[in-house]
Design an enzyme around this catalytic site. Structure first.
Site: not given
Ligand code: NAD
Length: 499
Positions: A149, A173, A176, A226, A281, A383
């Site tokens: 997000f 994808k 959401e 994450s 991040c 985090e």
């Molecule tokens: P998230 O892991 O909750 O979601 C990321 C994606 O995974 C979304 O598209 C979501 O729909 C999907 N998802 C969620 N739960 C899932 C599950 N149980 N199984 C499969 N797919 C699932 O992350 P977020 O809250 O959207 O974003 C924040 C996180 O992203 C933080 O941890 C941040 O550090 C990380 N991030 C990392 C980078 C990097 O390049 N290292 C960059 C931006 C954000």
């Protein structure tokens, strides 16, 4: 109320799945739309038409593909204000920061316009008698790109920019929580002349992520989110024989050496810790003042700087940061601050009870500052992803170096110093993927590449730059021989040819 569906074959289509999720405006806390959760059958149909579009796209010569990307870049730039407003209204970051989110994505599209140069392959003339060898970088086919997000413009463009430029089709994808900007980016691609079907935007959650990892036509999965989910997606996609790169969470440290320019370091750390409400991040949620008196000198300037910061709605041009993305996330940030105090940290600034007048239902949280944090605390290890800065004091350079190096995450790190030799040694020895020297958020420019170490990234290919080009292509090597009739060999060779 509007229900956001999917973008398939150059059209917005309603979802057929029974499930929807709420899309909030974090400034007001109100639900402003619903988003449809795609079913595996919807994904399957989108993948099949993407496969057909990809075959034609891969056969289009590279400069024609680039021309569409040039037009796309111009169109995204022309839509900058509308995209930024849309982004702020679902994510909560301030408008200037939303523009930055789009611009850093456009930077990758700009790099992607030059992909024909990088994709040329290699050639050796005369590798043996009348033998030439050449290699080419072929696209993979249809790839899946799953995004978080917190950068709903930049991260999709990191991925589909490179995937499409190299001749692939992309199933995007998005998160959401803020799907509107990715949907619009897909639509703009077709408006810029891109073939319908090449960039499909499918909304959904775990069910559709699993279906992407399992789909036999999808050749590769790029993920950012994450760490636990990154690791899960990496395991599932690779178990299905797919190429995968999965970026995870982070806990980046800012090391302040005793000789640092403190005014500059405080300005830099303030923006990097609290900007975008800490939901980056590459934020700097940990500061490590080194040596006697450095923490006191830091606090002397940091405390009034935090006091002067303004938390406001995304549209407020004077606001330094806006609301966080959801109520659940705001509560989790506040709970982490409470937990840090229980673990023994000293709470110097408490943002937990902050309310913005007139926006009491918005997902706002004030800045928090915690001192005397130690490496054994869970809240240091985890985090928090909010406007919370933790101070971990270190006696000397070696102790400071150990902190980011031993941490479970290894995304980014920064050192503030005026001593080039110390900075150089730090950059060489620290166990982290991206290092800033007097640069608080060292996100590499588009022609380098982005990637952390340890639990910040699973897989061995970084995002964008030449690493991205390699991730989305596979090498084919041709060894050819065109002998004259008198040079044809008369015998079979039973040993491996040597030259
Ligand atoms: P998230 O892991 O909750 O979601 C990321 C994606 O995974 C979304 O598209 C979501 O729909 C999907 N998802 C969620 N739960 C899932 C599950 N149980 N199984 C499969 N797919 C699932 O992350 P977020 O809250 O959207 O974003 C924040 C996180 O992203 C933080 O941890 C941040 O550090 C990380 N991030 C990392 C980078 C990097 O390049 N290292 C960059 C931006 C954000």
């Amino acid at each position: 109320m509007q229900t956001i569906g999917h973008y398939i074959d150059g059209q917005r289509v309603a979802g057929t799945g029974a499930r929807t999720k709420d899309v909030f405006n974090p400034n007001t806390g109100a639900v402003q739309a619903k988003v449809s959760m795609a079913t595996p059958a919807e994904l399957d149909a989108a993948v099949k038409s993407a496969e057909a579009a990809q075959i034609k796209w891969a056969a289009t010569n590279p400069q024609r593909r680039s021309r569409i990307l040039f037009d796309y870049k111009a169109l995204v730039e022309a839509n900058m204000d509308a995209l930024a407003a849309m982004l702020s209204s679902e994510h909560g970051k301030v408008l200037a920061d939303s523009r930055g989110d789009v611009i850093r994505g456009v930077d990758v599209i700009e790099f992607a316009c030059g992909v024909p140069h990088g994709q040329k392959g290699e050639h050796t003339y005369g590798a043996g008698p009348q033998i030439d060898v050449y290699s080419m970088r072929k696209p993979l086919g249809v790839v899946g790109c799953i995004t978080p997000f917190n950068f709903p413009a930049m991260i999709p463009m990191w991925m589909f920019g490179m995937a499409i430029a190299t001749g692939n089709a992309c199933i995007l994808k998005p998160s959401e929580k803020d799907p509107s900007v990715p949907m619009r980016l897909a639509e703009l691609f077709v408006e810029a002349g891109g073939p319908p079907g090449l960039l499909q935007c499918i909304n959904g959650d775990k069910e559709i992520v699993d279906a992407i990892c399992d789909h036999p036509i999808i050749q590769a999965v790029s993920f950012v989110g994450s760490s636990d989910i990154a690791q899960y997606v990496y395991a599932r996609a690779t178990a299905n024989g797919k190429r995968s790169q999965c970026m995870g969470g982070a806990k980046n440290h800012g090391i302040i050496m005793p000789d640092a320019n403190m005014d500059q370091a405080v300005k830099d750390i303030l923006g990097a810790a609290y900007g975008s409400a800490g939901e980056r991040c590459m934020a700097l949620p940990v500061v490590v003042p080194v040596g006697e008196g450095t923490a006191e000198r830091f606090l002397e300037k940091m405390l009034p700087a935090i006091e002067a910061m303004k938390v406001g709605v995304s549209e407020d041009p004077d606001a330094d940061y806006g609301p966080v993305v959801s109520e659940v996330h705001r509560d989790s940030i506040a709970d982490n601050v409470t937990k840090a105090v229980k673990e023994g940290a000293t709470l110097l600034v408490d943002g937990r009870d902050f309310k913005l007048q007139g926006y009491e239902d918005g997902f706002f949280i004030g800045p928090s500052l915690l001192d005397n944090v130690t490496a054994d605390m869970e809240t240091y290890h985890d985090e928090i992803f909010g406007p919370v800065l933790q101070i971990v004091r270190a006696d000397n350079f070696e102790d400071a170096l150990k902190l980011p190096s031993a941490h479970q995450y290894g995304n980014g790190v920064a050192i503030f110093t005026q001593n080039g030799r110390v900075a150089r040694e730090f950059a060489d020895r620290v166990e982290v993927g991206m290092v800033g020297i007097n640069v608080p958020i060292p996100v590499p420019v588009a022609y380098h590449s982005f990637g952390g170490w340890k639990r910040s990234a699973f897989g061995d290919a970084n995002q964008y730059g030449m690493e991205g080009l390699r991730f989305y292509t596979k090498v084919k090597t041709v060894t050819q021989r065109w002998p004259a009739p008198e040079e044809q060999s008369s015998d079979s060779a039973f040993v491996i040819p040597t030259f």
